[in-house]
Design an enzyme around this catalytic site. Structure first.
Site, mmCIF file in Angstrom:
data_model
loop_
_atom_site.group_PDB
_atom_site.id
_atom_site.type_symbol
_atom_site.label_atom_id
_atom_site.label_comp_id
_atom_site.label_asym_id
_atom_site.label_seq_id
_atom_site.Cartn_x
_atom_site.Cartn_y
_atom_site.Cartn_z
ATOM 1 N N MET A 128 56.393 101.098 42.704
ATOM 2 C CA MET A 128 57.288 100.048 43.214
ATOM 3 C C MET A 128 57.376 98.909 42.198
ATOM 4 O O MET A 128 57.846 97.814 42.547
ATOM 5 C CB MET A 128 56.804 99.534 44.567
ATOM 6 C CG MET A 128 56.805 100.639 45.641
ATOM 7 S SD MET A 128 56.988 100.020 47.316
ATOM 8 C CE MET A 128 55.541 98.982 47.439
ATOM 9 N N GLY A 129 56.928 99.137 40.950
ATOM 10 C CA GLY A 129 57.043 98.103 39.924
ATOM 11 C C GLY A 129 55.959 97.049 40.027
ATOM 12 O O GLY A 129 54.948 97.262 40.695
ATOM 13 N N HIS A 158 50.718 97.114 36.655
ATOM 14 C CA HIS A 158 49.424 96.619 36.167
ATOM 15 C C HIS A 158 48.667 97.795 35.564
ATOM 16 O O HIS A 158 49.189 98.925 35.505
ATOM 17 C CB HIS A 158 48.654 95.942 37.302
ATOM 18 C CG HIS A 158 48.545 96.784 38.541
ATOM 19 N ND1 HIS A 158 47.898 98.007 38.564
ATOM 20 C CD2 HIS A 158 49.024 96.598 39.800
ATOM 21 C CE1 HIS A 158 47.960 98.513 39.780
ATOM 22 N NE2 HIS A 158 48.645 97.684 40.553
ATOM 23 N N GLY A 199 46.445 99.658 36.654
ATOM 24 C CA GLY A 199 46.290 100.829 37.528
ATOM 25 C C GLY A 199 47.462 101.789 37.369
ATOM 26 O O GLY A 199 47.286 103.004 37.215
ATOM 27 N N HIS A 200 48.673 101.232 37.385
ATOM 28 C CA HIS A 200 49.855 102.071 37.164
ATOM 29 C C HIS A 200 49.797 102.720 35.772
ATOM 30 O O HIS A 200 50.144 103.885 35.605
ATOM 31 C CB HIS A 200 51.131 101.219 37.244
ATOM 32 C CG HIS A 200 51.383 100.572 38.565
ATOM 33 N ND1 HIS A 200 51.293 99.217 38.752
ATOM 34 C CD2 HIS A 200 51.718 101.084 39.775
ATOM 35 C CE1 HIS A 200 51.598 98.920 40.009
ATOM 36 N NE2 HIS A 200 51.843 100.032 40.658
ATOM 37 N N LYS A 215 43.645 104.572 44.939
ATOM 38 C CA LYS A 215 43.687 103.252 45.569
ATOM 39 C C LYS A 215 44.322 103.344 46.958
ATOM 40 O O LYS A 215 43.885 102.710 47.900
ATOM 41 C CB LYS A 215 44.464 102.296 44.661
ATOM 42 C CG LYS A 215 45.008 101.046 45.306
ATOM 43 C CD LYS A 215 43.928 100.052 45.579
ATOM 44 C CE LYS A 215 44.435 98.677 45.956
ATOM 45 N NZ LYS A 215 45.587 98.616 46.820
ATOM 46 N N ASP A 216 45.412 104.140 47.026
ATOM 47 C CA ASP A 216 46.084 104.376 48.306
ATOM 48 C C ASP A 216 45.654 105.760 48.782
ATOM 49 O O ASP A 216 46.417 106.727 48.725
ATOM 50 C CB ASP A 216 47.595 104.275 48.116
ATOM 51 C CG ASP A 216 47.986 102.892 47.622
ATOM 52 O OD1 ASP A 216 47.991 101.956 48.424
ATOM 53 O OD2 ASP A 216 48.226 102.734 46.402
ATOM 54 N N SER A 266 49.591 95.169 42.975
ATOM 55 C CA SER A 266 50.708 94.239 42.754
ATOM 56 C C SER A 266 50.602 93.069 43.719
ATOM 57 O O SER A 266 51.057 91.960 43.425
ATOM 58 C CB SER A 266 52.045 94.962 42.952
ATOM 59 O OG SER A 266 52.090 96.118 42.152
HETATM 60 P P1 AMP Z 1 52.718 100.976 44.071
HETATM 61 O O1 AMP Z 1 53.567 100.456 42.967
HETATM 62 O O2 AMP Z 1 51.785 99.985 44.678
HETATM 63 O O3 AMP Z 1 53.502 101.777 45.080
HETATM 64 O O4 AMP Z 1 51.747 102.041 43.387
HETATM 65 C C1 AMP Z 1 52.273 103.093 42.613
HETATM 66 C C2 AMP Z 1 51.159 104.057 42.323
HETATM 67 O O5 AMP Z 1 50.108 103.389 41.614
HETATM 68 C C3 AMP Z 1 50.522 104.631 43.597
HETATM 69 O O6 AMP Z 1 50.243 105.999 43.385
HETATM 70 C C4 AMP Z 1 49.265 103.817 43.717
HETATM 71 O O7 AMP Z 1 48.240 104.484 44.416
HETATM 72 C C5 AMP Z 1 48.879 103.617 42.268
HETATM 73 N N1 AMP Z 1 47.972 102.483 42.101
HETATM 74 C C6 AMP Z 1 48.120 101.234 42.611
HETATM 75 N N2 AMP Z 1 47.060 100.459 42.295
HETATM 76 C C7 AMP Z 1 46.213 101.242 41.592
HETATM 77 C C8 AMP Z 1 44.926 101.037 40.995
HETATM 78 N N3 AMP Z 1 44.306 99.861 41.065
HETATM 79 N N4 AMP Z 1 44.354 102.080 40.346
HETATM 80 C C9 AMP Z 1 44.976 103.274 40.275
HETATM 81 N N5 AMP Z 1 46.186 103.537 40.813
HETATM 82 C C10 AMP Z 1 46.794 102.538 41.465
#
Ligand code: AMP
Length: 277
Positions: A27-28, A31, A33-34, A146-147, A183
């Site tokens: 979702m942009g 960081h 993690g992404h 994380k999720d 995020s």
């Molecule tokens: P989001 O943008 O929050 O939807 O996350 C996109 C992807 O990044 C999802 O698969 C999340 O699980 C992963 N993600 C988010 N935060 C982290 C993190 N701290 N470490 C590893 N993967 C992450």
């Protein structure tokens, strides 16, 4: 890195990609993690595609859709520097064209925890992820641990629908003090950021207690208390679950996860930790 927006542009770009393709949906507001997902994608495939789409259908009516951070240019730069090959930033009409009326609802693993705290959330996630997978047609798609429940829901959906894609989980990337990158951490004030460390610290303490044979119930009660005394309110759950089924455990068994969701000020944070005996 090629950047495309419309479905038509994506179809053309996809046709030009040969070899094994990995997809990292996001979702942009990217960081580290992404970016760890991108790194793992590069290790596991010849080409890497990412998507940025703030999916309205996975937000509840009183959630943070309107204020969710949006940083397209910076995100594109980060992805390009990391070696991503293709970035798809669809508009709402590319994902949900006029007349769109389908919803994918995964039962079982989606029902407790986040599913209970955020009604409809996983229907939104499953529907958009299916749409992204069917549009990009990757060989492998990567999601963060994380999720953790989201990853379980997506694995279930891919098996149940027979989608021809491998799903890979990537370990959580953390700040030096242990806070899981998110995020949504951008919402925290300096004081809240200082207190936020309690979430991962409490998960760690609960893990240590359970591995040291402390009864699970009291260990979880102590964890909730220490979150409250760190300033967290509205603890949606703090539970020990089976890592495969996400069903709660009242005694340690096999591969497990401690999972937690709690609110600090106006920010809801989630985190989880693996443990096994
Ligand atoms: P989001 O943008 O929050 O939807 O996350 C996109 C992807 O990044 C999802 O698969 C999340 O699980 C992963 N993600 C988010 N935060 C982290 C993190 N701290 N470490 C590893 N993967 C992450």
């Amino acid at each position: 890195m090629q950047i495309v927006r419309s479905s038509e542009e994506l179809t053309k770009a996809r046709a030009g990609i040969n070899g094994k393709l990995a997809l990292v949906p996001t979702m942009g507001a990217l960081h580290a993690g992404h970016l760890a997902l991108i790194d793992e994608a590069k290790r596991r495939a010849d080409r890497v595609a990412a998507t940025i789409f703030v999916n309205p259908t996975q937000f509840g009516p009183n959630e943070d859709l309107a204020r969710y951070p949006r940083r397209e240019e910076e995100d594109a730069r980060l992805l390009e520097d990391r070696g991503c090959d293709l970035l798809w930033m669809p508009g709402i009409e590319d994902i949900y064209p006029a007349g769109f009326a389908t919803r994918i609802s995964v039962g079982g693993v989606s029902e407790r925890w986040e599913g209970e705290a955020r009604p409809g959330h996983f229907d939104g996630v499953a529907t958009v992820v299916a749409r992204l997978l069917l549009s990009v047609r990757p060989d492998i798609a990567l999601f963060g641990e994380k999720d953790f429940q989201q990853l379980a829901v997506i694995r279930r959906m891919v098996v149940d629908l027979g989608l021809p894609v491998e799903i890979a989980g990537v370990p959580t990337v953390r700040e030096p003090d242990g806070l899981a990158l998110s995020s949504r951490n951008a919402y925290l004030s300096a004081e809240e950021r200082r207190r936020a460390v309690a979430l991962s610290a409490t998960l760690g303490a609960a893990r240590d207690a359970i591995l040291a044979s402390r009864p699970v119930g009291p260990a979880l009660t102590a964890a909730r208390e220490s979150l409250r005394s760190a300033g967290f309110s509205a603890i949606d759950y703090f539970a020990l679950v089976d890592a495969a089924t996400l069903e709660p455990l009242d005694a340690p068994a096999g591969e497990m996860r401690l999972i937690a969701a709690a609110t600090l000020g106006a920010t809801r944070l989630i985190d989880n930790l693996a443990l096994s005996i």
